[in-house]
Write a protein that holds these residues in place. Structure first.
Motif, PDB file in Angstrom:
ATOM      1  N   SER A 364       0.823  -1.207   0.000  1.00 18.07           N
ATOM      2  CA  SER A 364       0.000   0.000   0.000  1.00 18.07           C
ATOM      3  C   SER A 364       0.861   1.263   0.000  1.00 18.07           C
ATOM      4  O   SER A 364       0.516   2.257  -0.652  1.00 18.07           O
ATOM      5  CB  SER A 364      -0.959  -0.004   1.193  1.00 18.07           C
ATOM      6  N   ILE A 365       1.989   1.235   0.713  1.00 24.10           N
ATOM      7  CA  ILE A 365       2.897   2.392   0.713  1.00 24.10           C
ATOM      8  C   ILE A 365       3.492   2.593  -0.676  1.00 24.10           C
ATOM      9  O   ILE A 365       3.541   3.718  -1.196  1.00 24.10           O
ATOM     10  CB  ILE A 365       4.014   2.206   1.752  1.00 24.10           C
ATOM     11  N   ILE A 366       3.923   1.508  -1.297  1.00 28.63           N
ATOM     12  CA  ILE A 366       4.491   1.605  -2.650  1.00 28.63           C
ATOM     13  C   ILE A 366       3.434   2.085  -3.645  1.00 28.63           C
ATOM     14  O   ILE A 366       3.723   2.895  -4.533  1.00 28.63           O
ATOM     15  CB  ILE A 366       5.068   0.246  -3.095  1.00 28.63           C
ATOM     16  N   SER A 367       2.195   1.619  -3.466  1.00 31.81           N
ATOM     17  CA  SER A 367       1.130   1.984  -4.403  1.00 31.81           C
ATOM     18  C   SER A 367       0.824   3.469  -4.368  1.00 31.81           C
ATOM     19  O   SER A 367       0.396   4.052  -5.374  1.00 31.81           O
ATOM     20  CB  SER A 367      -0.146   1.169  -4.129  1.00 31.81           C
ATOM     21  N   VAL A 368       1.038   4.108  -3.212  1.00 33.26           N
ATOM     22  CA  VAL A 368       0.877   5.561  -3.112  1.00 33.26           C
ATOM     23  C   VAL A 368       2.119   6.267  -3.655  1.00 33.26           C
ATOM     24  O   VAL A 368       2.022   7.211  -4.440  1.00 33.26           O
ATOM     25  CB  VAL A 368       0.611   5.989  -1.653  1.00 33.26           C
ATOM     26  N   ALA A 369       3.302   5.787  -3.253  1.00 30.82           N
ATOM     27  CA  ALA A 369       4.550   6.441  -3.657  1.00 30.82           C
ATOM     28  C   ALA A 369       4.738   6.441  -5.166  1.00 30.82           C
ATOM     29  O   ALA A 369       5.226   7.422  -5.749  1.00 30.82           O
ATOM     30  CB  ALA A 369       5.729   5.753  -2.975  1.00 30.82           C
ATOM     31  N   VAL A 370       4.330   5.367  -5.821  1.00 33.45           N
ATOM     32  CA  VAL A 370       4.557   5.258  -7.257  1.00 33.45           C
ATOM     33  C   VAL A 370       3.698   6.234  -8.047  1.00 33.45           C
ATOM     34  O   VAL A 370       3.957   6.494  -9.225  1.00 33.45           O
ATOM     35  CB  VAL A 370       4.300   3.793  -7.712  1.00 33.45           C
ATOM     36  N   GLY A 413      -4.256   8.181  -3.622  1.00 30.98           N
ATOM     37  CA  GLY A 413      -2.841   8.219  -3.984  1.00 30.98           C
ATOM     38  C   GLY A 413      -2.536   9.311  -4.993  1.00 30.98           C
ATOM     39  O   GLY A 413      -1.428   9.855  -5.030  1.00 30.98           O
ATOM     40  N   GLY A 414      -3.526   9.655  -5.817  1.00 28.73           N
ATOM     41  CA  GLY A 414      -3.334  10.688  -6.821  1.00 28.73           C
ATOM     42  C   GLY A 414      -3.237  12.084  -6.258  1.00 28.73           C
ATOM     43  O   GLY A 414      -2.952  13.041  -6.998  1.00 28.73           O
ATOM     44  N   SER A 415      -3.432  12.243  -4.952  1.00 29.95           N
ATOM     45  CA  SER A 415      -3.374  13.579  -4.351  1.00 29.95           C
ATOM     46  C   SER A 415      -1.939  14.062  -4.164  1.00 29.95           C
ATOM     47  O   SER A 415      -1.719  15.249  -3.902  1.00 29.95           O
ATOM     48  CB  SER A 415      -4.099  13.580  -2.998  1.00 29.95           C
ATOM     49  N   VAL A 416      -0.959  13.181  -4.298  1.00 27.46           N
ATOM     50  CA  VAL A 416       0.416  13.566  -3.973  1.00 27.46           C
ATOM     51  C   VAL A 416       0.999  14.584  -4.950  1.00 27.46           C
ATOM     52  O   VAL A 416       1.974  15.278  -4.629  1.00 27.46           O
ATOM     53  CB  VAL A 416       1.347  12.326  -3.893  1.00 27.46           C
ATOM     54  N   THR A 417       0.444  14.684  -6.159  1.00 26.32           N
ATOM     55  CA  THR A 417       0.925  15.680  -7.121  1.00 26.32           C
ATOM     56  C   THR A 417      -0.245  16.477  -7.686  1.00 26.32           C
ATOM     57  O   THR A 417      -1.406  16.096  -7.523  1.00 26.32           O
ATOM     58  CB  THR A 417       1.665  15.020  -8.294  1.00 26.32           C
ATOM     59  N   VAL A 447      -0.974  10.332   3.304  1.00 28.58           N
ATOM     60  CA  VAL A 447      -0.507   9.558   4.457  1.00 28.58           C
ATOM     61  C   VAL A 447      -1.643   9.364   5.469  1.00 28.58           C
ATOM     62  O   VAL A 447      -1.850   8.249   5.977  1.00 28.58           O
ATOM     63  CB  VAL A 447       0.695  10.258   5.123  1.00 28.58           C
ATOM     64  N   VAL A 448      -2.371  10.439   5.757  1.00 31.04           N
ATOM     65  CA  VAL A 448      -3.486  10.339   6.704  1.00 31.04           C
ATOM     66  C   VAL A 448      -4.539   9.354   6.189  1.00 31.04           C
ATOM     67  O   VAL A 448      -5.047   8.503   6.943  1.00 31.04           O
ATOM     68  CB  VAL A 448      -4.120  11.724   6.948  1.00 31.04           C
ATOM     69  N   CYS A 449      -4.860   9.443   4.915  1.00 30.56           N
ATOM     70  CA  CYS A 449      -5.859   8.532   4.325  1.00 30.56           C
ATOM     71  C   CYS A 449      -5.379   7.090   4.366  1.00 30.56           C
ATOM     72  O   CYS A 449      -6.166   6.168   4.635  1.00 30.56           O
ATOM     73  CB  CYS A 449      -6.162   8.957   2.886  1.00 30.56           C
ATOM     74  N   LEU A 450      -4.102   6.879   4.106  1.00 28.03           N
ATOM     75  CA  LEU A 450      -3.554   5.520   4.139  1.00 28.03           C
ATOM     76  C   LEU A 450      -3.664   4.930   5.539  1.00 28.03           C
ATOM     77  O   LEU A 450      -4.066   3.769   5.710  1.00 28.03           O
ATOM     78  CB  LEU A 450      -2.101   5.541   3.674  1.00 28.03           C
ATOM     79  N   VAL A 451      -3.339   5.723   6.546  1.00 26.93           N
ATOM     80  CA  VAL A 451      -3.448   5.243   7.934  1.00 26.93           C
ATOM     81  C   VAL A 451      -4.901   4.933   8.277  1.00 26.93           C
ATOM     82  O   VAL A 451      -5.217   3.892   8.865  1.00 26.93           O
ATOM     83  CB  VAL A 451      -2.866   6.291   8.904  1.00 26.93           C
ATOM     84  N   LEU A 452      -5.804   5.844   7.890  1.00 27.64           N
ATOM     85  CA  LEU A 452      -7.224   5.639   8.182  1.00 27.64           C
ATOM     86  C   LEU A 452      -7.798   4.446   7.434  1.00 27.64           C
ATOM     87  O   LEU A 452      -8.748   3.805   7.898  1.00 27.64           O
ATOM     88  CB  LEU A 452      -8.019   6.904   7.853  1.00 27.64           C
ATOM     89  N   ASN A 453      -7.227   4.147   6.264  1.00 26.55           N
ATOM     90  CA  ASN A 453      -7.666   2.973   5.511  1.00 26.55           C
ATOM     91  C   ASN A 453      -7.544   1.718   6.364  1.00 26.55           C
ATOM     92  O   ASN A 453      -8.353   0.795   6.268  1.00 26.55           O
ATOM     93  CB  ASN A 453      -6.819   2.839   4.241  1.00 26.55           C
ATOM     94  N   TYR A 454      -6.522   1.686   7.195  1.00 24.52           N
ATOM     95  CA  TYR A 454      -6.302   0.549   8.085  1.00 24.52           C
ATOM     96  C   TYR A 454      -7.072   0.713   9.395  1.00 24.52           C
ATOM     97  O   TYR A 454      -7.800  -0.198   9.809  1.00 24.52           O
ATOM     98  CB  TYR A 454      -4.804   0.401   8.389  1.00 24.52           C
TER      99      TYR A 454
END
Length: 467
Positions: A364-370, A413-417, A447-454
């Motif tokens: 999940s971290i890689i899927s956001v970073a990529v 994940g698309g929010s990063v850019t 990052v906040v959304c990823l944490v909340l996803n879990y």
């Protein structure tokens, strides 16, 4: 032309390498060559030598000519999910043409938008309300929300440059981040959602109807959405705090005039369509695509929109072409057992030594970073989602949990850019925002959304019986 040629050259080189570089053991040569064409198509979606539909059609045509598999690569255009999304565009067009979307926005502004922060929440709620019947987040965020936020910014004296921080930088940026969260609330909230679901069903066996998707995603997504405006507000710290929301709303509603019959009819059609998509949950057999087509036809018959209105909607026809083409190419790969081979290959060559849950966190971290490398959600899902799904399945991750986590990362994940989805460049081009601030807030939200996803997602999915 020179700029296009090197991009086309890279795509051609990929096909040539796959064609003449030999075939991996366990895979038929034709399937490997087809993968080369598919990979070149995905790279083309990133490099953009042509518009997305042309790039996908080039891949379809190349496969048809070189591999003589025209029928196979065109099967995507018979996929019911494709026609559900296309039909739902009829409702999206109607929200814009009738002014109903703008009317809802001004009602929300009048009721809740007395401060800049509250306007941030108005944006979030407006996008959420429109999302079930608007498969184009560009139409929502850039077509309806953006013009209203822009007019509010100008009304309080906030313009690009020194006065951007008064309110405009925050309001416009927040409109993009909100739509990146609401886009995974519903299967019909973003066109690539059904492409993602197609891969999920093929590779994990997890199948979801419209209501199941909404039930699984809405609660964790809603909590994420409630944090998006405050995160941006705390970072941007707009200097204008109080808003004359009553005047802004009254001026906007006066321009729209009294509610028209077409708007009332659209409300009824949209509510009936959503009801139809929910009914299968109660074992009432009704096809979701049929509901969408009936809703679209109803907008025509009732005179809410015309066929010419739909013809002028480029997003609908672009989606029809690229979605069907990608589905066709991926279906042909699936039929050739490419994904089965890829699963075995990755299982043999990728062993991180992690337990399934830690592996899920890593994926999940890689899927956001990529997402920093993708300017298209379609390209990202087509290229990366099958890999993440296969790696996750081989690592022993629960298929439902894997699917649900990746449904979320596909979207927020698309929010990063500022180029992570189509509305981004449109909003960014207004000149209120800079790259540093946008990327900083976007990363914080992701990052906040990823944490909340879990933290929120997993307990909710257990309560609702998905896990």
């Amino acid at each position: 032309m020179k700029d296009k040629l090197w991009r086309i050259g890279i795509m051609a080189a990929i096909v040539a390498f796959m064609w003449f570089g030999g075939t991996p053991e366990g895979l038929k040569p034709q399937v490997w060559k087809l993968f080369g064409i598919y990979l070149a198509t995905i790279v083309g979606l990133v490099l953009k030598p042509f518009p997305v539909p042309i790039t996908v059609l080039l891949g379809v045509a190349t496969s048809s000519i070189l591999l003589s598999n025209t029928k196979e690569v065109l099967t995507g255009y018979s996929n019911t999910a494709l026609w559900l999304i296309f039909a739902a565009f009829g409702l999206s067009v109607a929200f814009g043409k009738t002014g109903l979307g703008h009317r809802i926005a001004y009602y929300l502004v009048r009721a809740f938008g007395s401060t800049t922060l509250r306007l941030g929440y108005v944006t979030a709620f407006l996008d959420m309300i429109l999302s079930p019947a608007t498969p184009s987040n560009t139409a929502r965020a850039a077509g309806i929300v953006y013009p209203i936020n822009l007019s509010i910014a100008e009304a309080v004296g906030s313009y690009p440059g020194e006065s951007a921080k008064k309110a405009g930088a925050y309001l416009l940026q927040n409109g993009y981040f909100a739509t990146k969260v609401t886009s995974f609330f519903f299967a019909t909230a973003m066109a690539p959602n059904y492409l993602a679901l197609d891969f999920i069903t093929k590779l994990t066996g997890v199948s979801l109807n419209w209501a199941q998707w909404a039930l699984a995603m809405f609660v964790p997504g809603f909590i994420m959405l409630m944090l998006v405006p405050i995160i941006g507000y705390m970072y941007e710290r707009p200097t204008v705090k109080e808003i004359d929301n009553k005047k802004i709303a009254e001026d906007g509603l006066a321009e729209l005039g009294p509610m028209k019959a077409s708007e009332k009819g659209l409300i009824a059609i949209a509510l009936l369509a959503i009801t139809g998509w929910i009914l299968p949950t109660f074992d009432i057999k009704i096809d979701a695509t049929a509901v969408a087509i009936v809703a679209m036809i109803a907008t025509f018959i009732c005179g809410i929109i015309t066929w010419d209105d739909l013809l002028k909607t480029k997003a609908a026809w672009n989606t029809l072409i690229w979605f069907g083409g990608i589905l066709g190419l991926s279906s042909a790969l699936s039929k050739g057992k490419f994904f089965e081979w890829l699963a075995k290959y990755l299982e043999a060559h990728m062993n991180f030594g992690l337990d399934p849950f830690m592996m899920l966190i890593l994926i999940s971290i890689i899927s956001v970073a990529v997402r920093y490398f993708f300017a298209s959600g379609t390209a990202y899902i087509s290229a990366m989602l099958p890999v993440f799904l296969i790696v996750g399945m081989n690592a022993g991750i629960d298929p439902t949990l894997l699917a649900f986590i990746l449904i979320g990362t596909n979207s927020y994940g698309g929010s990063v850019t500022h180029y992570g989805a189509a509305p981004g460049p449109i909003i960014f081009s207004a000149g209120y925002n800079n790259v540093k601030d946008w990327w900083t807030v976007g990363l914080m939200i992701a990052v906040v959304c990823l944490v909340l996803n879990y933290v929120i997602g997993i307990p909710w999915w257990k309560i609702t019986g998905f896990m």
